[in-house]
Design an enzyme around this catalytic site. Structure first.
Site, PDB file in Angstrom:
ATOM      1  N   ASP A   1      11.225  -0.479  -0.106  1.00 48.95           N
ATOM      2  CA  ASP A   1      10.936  -1.877  -0.451  1.00 48.95           C
ATOM      3  C   ASP A   1      12.020  -2.543  -1.299  1.00 48.95           C
ATOM      4  OD1 ASP A   1       8.404  -0.458  -2.612  1.00 48.95           O
ATOM      5  OD2 ASP A   1      10.484  -0.894  -3.099  1.00 48.95           O
TER       6      ASP A   1
ATOM      7  N   ASN B   1      11.059   5.014  -1.553  1.00 48.81           N
ATOM      8  CA  ASN B   1      10.555   3.709  -1.139  1.00 48.81           C
ATOM      9  C   ASN B   1      11.611   2.927  -0.359  1.00 48.81           C
ATOM     10  OD1 ASN B   1       8.288   4.477  -2.488  1.00 48.81           O
ATOM     11  ND2 ASN B   1       8.728   3.264  -4.320  1.00 48.81           N
TER      12      ASN B   1
ATOM     13  N   HIS C   1      14.974   7.709   1.704  1.00 50.66           N
ATOM     14  CA  HIS C   1      14.390   7.468   3.026  1.00 50.66           C
ATOM     15  C   HIS C   1      14.876   6.169   3.621  1.00 50.66           C
ATOM     16  CE1 HIS C   1      10.873  10.411   1.988  1.00 50.66           C
ATOM     17  NE2 HIS C   1      12.047  11.010   2.130  1.00 50.66           N
TER      18      HIS C   1
ATOM     19  N   PRO D   1       0.834  -1.216   0.000  1.00 41.90           N
ATOM     20  CA  PRO D   1       0.000   0.000   0.000  1.00 41.90           C
ATOM     21  C   PRO D   1       0.862   1.257   0.000  1.00 41.90           C
ATOM     22  CG  PRO D   1      -0.046  -1.070   2.166  1.00 41.90           C
ATOM     23  CD  PRO D   1       0.711  -1.977   1.259  1.00 41.90           C
ATOM     24  N   ASP D   2       0.311   2.341  -0.599  1.00 41.67           N
ATOM     25  CA  ASP D   2       1.057   3.612  -0.475  1.00 41.67           C
ATOM     26  C   ASP D   2       0.656   4.225   0.856  1.00 41.67           C
ATOM     27  OD1 ASP D   2      -0.996   5.738  -2.703  1.00 41.67           O
ATOM     28  OD2 ASP D   2      -1.374   4.878  -0.721  1.00 41.67           O
ATOM     29  N   PHE D   3       0.959   5.486   1.072  1.00 47.07           N
ATOM     30  CA  PHE D   3       0.706   6.075   2.401  1.00 47.07           C
ATOM     31  C   PHE D   3      -0.584   6.878   2.428  1.00 47.07           C
ATOM     32  CE2 PHE D   3       4.594   4.850   4.375  1.00 47.07           C
ATOM     33  CZ  PHE D   3       5.495   4.749   3.340  1.00 47.07           C
ATOM     34  N   ARG D   4      -0.786   7.693   1.379  1.00 47.92           N
ATOM     35  CA  ARG D   4      -1.835   8.720   1.495  1.00 47.92           C
ATOM     36  C   ARG D   4      -3.057   8.524   0.582  1.00 47.92           C
ATOM     37  NH1 ARG D   4       3.156  10.581   2.296  1.00 47.92           N
ATOM     38  NH2 ARG D   4       3.547  11.661   4.261  1.00 47.92           N
TER      39      ARG D   4
HETATM   40  N1  APR Z   1      -0.199   4.634 -10.286  1.00 51.80           N
HETATM   41  C1  APR Z   1       0.086   5.962 -10.277  1.00 51.80           C
HETATM   42  N2  APR Z   1       0.045   6.728  -9.159  1.00 51.80           N
HETATM   43  C2  APR Z   1      -0.286   6.101  -8.009  1.00 51.80           C
HETATM   44  C3  APR Z   1      -0.579   4.723  -7.937  1.00 51.80           C
HETATM   45  C4  APR Z   1      -0.518   3.987  -9.146  1.00 51.80           C
HETATM   46  N3  APR Z   1      -0.785   2.661  -9.185  1.00 51.80           N
HETATM   47  N4  APR Z   1      -0.871   4.413  -6.632  1.00 51.80           N
HETATM   48  C5  APR Z   1      -0.768   5.559  -5.929  1.00 51.80           C
HETATM   49  N5  APR Z   1      -0.415   6.573  -6.747  1.00 51.80           N
HETATM   50  C6  APR Z   1      -0.118   7.966  -6.401  1.00 51.80           C
HETATM   51  C7  APR Z   1      -1.076   8.569  -5.396  1.00 51.80           C
HETATM   52  O1  APR Z   1      -2.142   9.213  -6.074  1.00 51.80           O
HETATM   53  C8  APR Z   1      -0.172   9.596  -4.702  1.00 51.80           C
HETATM   54  O2  APR Z   1      -0.092  10.800  -5.443  1.00 51.80           O
HETATM   55  O3  APR Z   1       1.140   7.930  -5.767  1.00 51.80           O
HETATM   56  C9  APR Z   1       1.203   8.924  -4.752  1.00 51.80           C
HETATM   57  C10 APR Z   1       1.563   8.233  -3.436  1.00 51.80           C
HETATM   58  O4  APR Z   1       1.763   9.260  -2.476  1.00 51.80           O
HETATM   59  P1  APR Z   1       2.088   8.850  -0.968  1.00 51.80           P
HETATM   60  O5  APR Z   1       1.145   7.782  -0.527  1.00 51.80           O
HETATM   61  O6  APR Z   1       2.160  10.133  -0.193  1.00 51.80           O
HETATM   62  O7  APR Z   1       3.532   8.171  -1.025  1.00 51.80           O
HETATM   63  P2  APR Z   1       4.928   8.918  -1.113  1.00 51.80           P
HETATM   64  O8  APR Z   1       4.821  10.154  -1.967  1.00 51.80           O
HETATM   65  O9  APR Z   1       5.930   7.903  -1.496  1.00 51.80           O
HETATM   66  O10 APR Z   1       5.194   9.360   0.430  1.00 51.80           O
HETATM   67  C11 APR Z   1       6.385  10.054   0.689  1.00 51.80           C
HETATM   68  O11 APR Z   1       5.951  10.000   3.067  1.00 51.80           O
HETATM   69  O12 APR Z   1       5.116   8.588   4.648  1.00 51.80           O
HETATM   70  C12 APR Z   1       6.260   9.202   4.214  1.00 51.80           C
HETATM   71  O13 APR Z   1       8.496   8.520   4.287  1.00 51.80           O
HETATM   72  C13 APR Z   1       7.241   8.147   3.792  1.00 51.80           C
HETATM   73  O14 APR Z   1       8.503   7.908   1.745  1.00 51.80           O
HETATM   74  C14 APR Z   1       7.224   8.240   2.279  1.00 51.80           C
HETATM   75  C15 APR Z   1       6.898   9.709   2.054  1.00 51.80           C
END
Ligand code: APR
Length: 278
Positions: free
Chosen positions: A121, A119, A138, A45-48
């Site tokens: 991972d 990331n 990170h 999963p992503d974060f937000r």
């Molecule tokens: N394809 C394209 N975009 C995607 C997909 C996908 N399959 N899945 C998610 N996204 C987009 C989301 O719309 C969002 O804009 O990727 C982005 C993910 O953002 P975050 O969840 O905030 O992740 P990230 O930017 O890596 O977070 C940055 O925050 O929690 C801290 O240290 C942690 O490294 C992390 C940092």
């Protein structure tokens, strides 16, 4: 910002025009910047993201606020939530995505200057991107140490604790052991500061799967010089990318986006074969 004025390098701000720029051999130094969005199709999963993001699904850990799970002062008083999450996120059980293979393809074509990732991972390493072409801004799970005396801690020991959901402590001073992931409140690795000027030398910048909300990583795309194209492959517009004369937007899923760009470059077959071997 510096990307508003001036005529563009690209005939049009389209994938086709960008593909022509790439296949005409113009860019030799492509910088890629990525976040959790490029690993969601691998099952991480992503974060937000509103419903599926990690921060929306940590209620069971009853944290004072979601980011506390990666906060160094909170970790000191309660390491449980992090180690519960580590059990789910620990590398080794996820397959890289075609987006990770695309970054490797850029390297194989001698076009990758550097891959900056937020990331932890290590899926880009597993996809075959060489370590000297990756800046893990990170940190990652690759190493772990005591947060009090900084003594390194054995990887197999850490893995045993992660599998058992128990908390590893330093044999020397009994301090808490933590993987070298950058928590909120901690410094980014020296590797980041050593390489953070590279985007100013890039002749193409590709940003994928990140909300660009966390600094200093989020400042990287603005280091790209005028007349150098920037491509955003993301579900949503982020970081002000899109307004510049050489900004190209490929909004939507990143795996579909890299396939579209690869196809426009005539590389799709090669990319699919590369990923199939991963
Ligand atoms: N394809 C394209 N975009 C995607 C997909 C996908 N399959 N899945 C998610 N996204 C987009 C989301 O719309 C969002 O804009 O990727 C982005 C993910 O953002 P975050 O969840 O905030 O992740 P990230 O930017 O890596 O977070 C940055 O925050 O929690 C801290 O240290 C942690 O490294 C992390 C940092």
């Amino acid at each position: 910002g510096q990307h508003e004025s001036s005529p563009g390098t690209l005939a049009e701000r389209t994938v086709e025009s960008l593909a022509k720029y790439i296949t005409n051999g113009k860019p030799k130094k492509i910088v890629v910047m990525t976040g959790a969005g490029i690993s969601t199709s691998a099952g991480i999963p992503d974060f937000r993201s509103p419903d599926t993001g990690l921060y929306a699904n940590l209620a069971r850990l009853n944290l004072p606020y979601a980011e506390a799970v990666f906060d160094i002062s909170y970790f000191r008083q309660n390491p449980e939530p992090f180690y519960t999450l580590a059990h789910e996120l620990y590398p080794g059980k996820f397959r890289p995505t075609i987006t990770h293979s695309f970054i490797r393809l850029l390297h194989e074509k001698g076009l990758l200057l550097m891959h900056f990732t937020q990331n932890i991972d290590c899926l880009d390493r597993e996809a075959g991107v060489p370590g000297d072409k990756i800046v893990e801004a990170h940190g990652s799970f690759a190493r772990q140490s005591c947060i009090d005396c900084s003594r390194p801690y054995p990887q197999d020991e850490l893995k045993r604790h992660v599998d058992a959901k128990s908390i590893p402590r330093c044999d020397h001073c009994k301090g808490l052991v933590k993987p070298e992931i950058v928590f909120f409140g901690e410094q980014l690795p020296a590797e980041f500061f050593k390489n953070k000027w590279l985007p100013s030398q890039a002749d193409l910048c590709i940003v994928m799967g990140t909300s660009l909300t966390v600094h200093p990583f989020a400042s990287l795309p603005s280091m790209v010089r005028e007349h150098r194209p920037r491509l955003l492959i993301n579900k949503e517009r982020v970081g002000g990318i899109g307004s510049g004369p050489d900004d190209v937007l490929l909004l939507g899923d990143c795996d579909a986006g890299v396939r579209k760009l690869a196809a426009a470059c005539g590389w799709l077959d090669e990319l699919e074969k590369l990923w199939a071997k991963t």
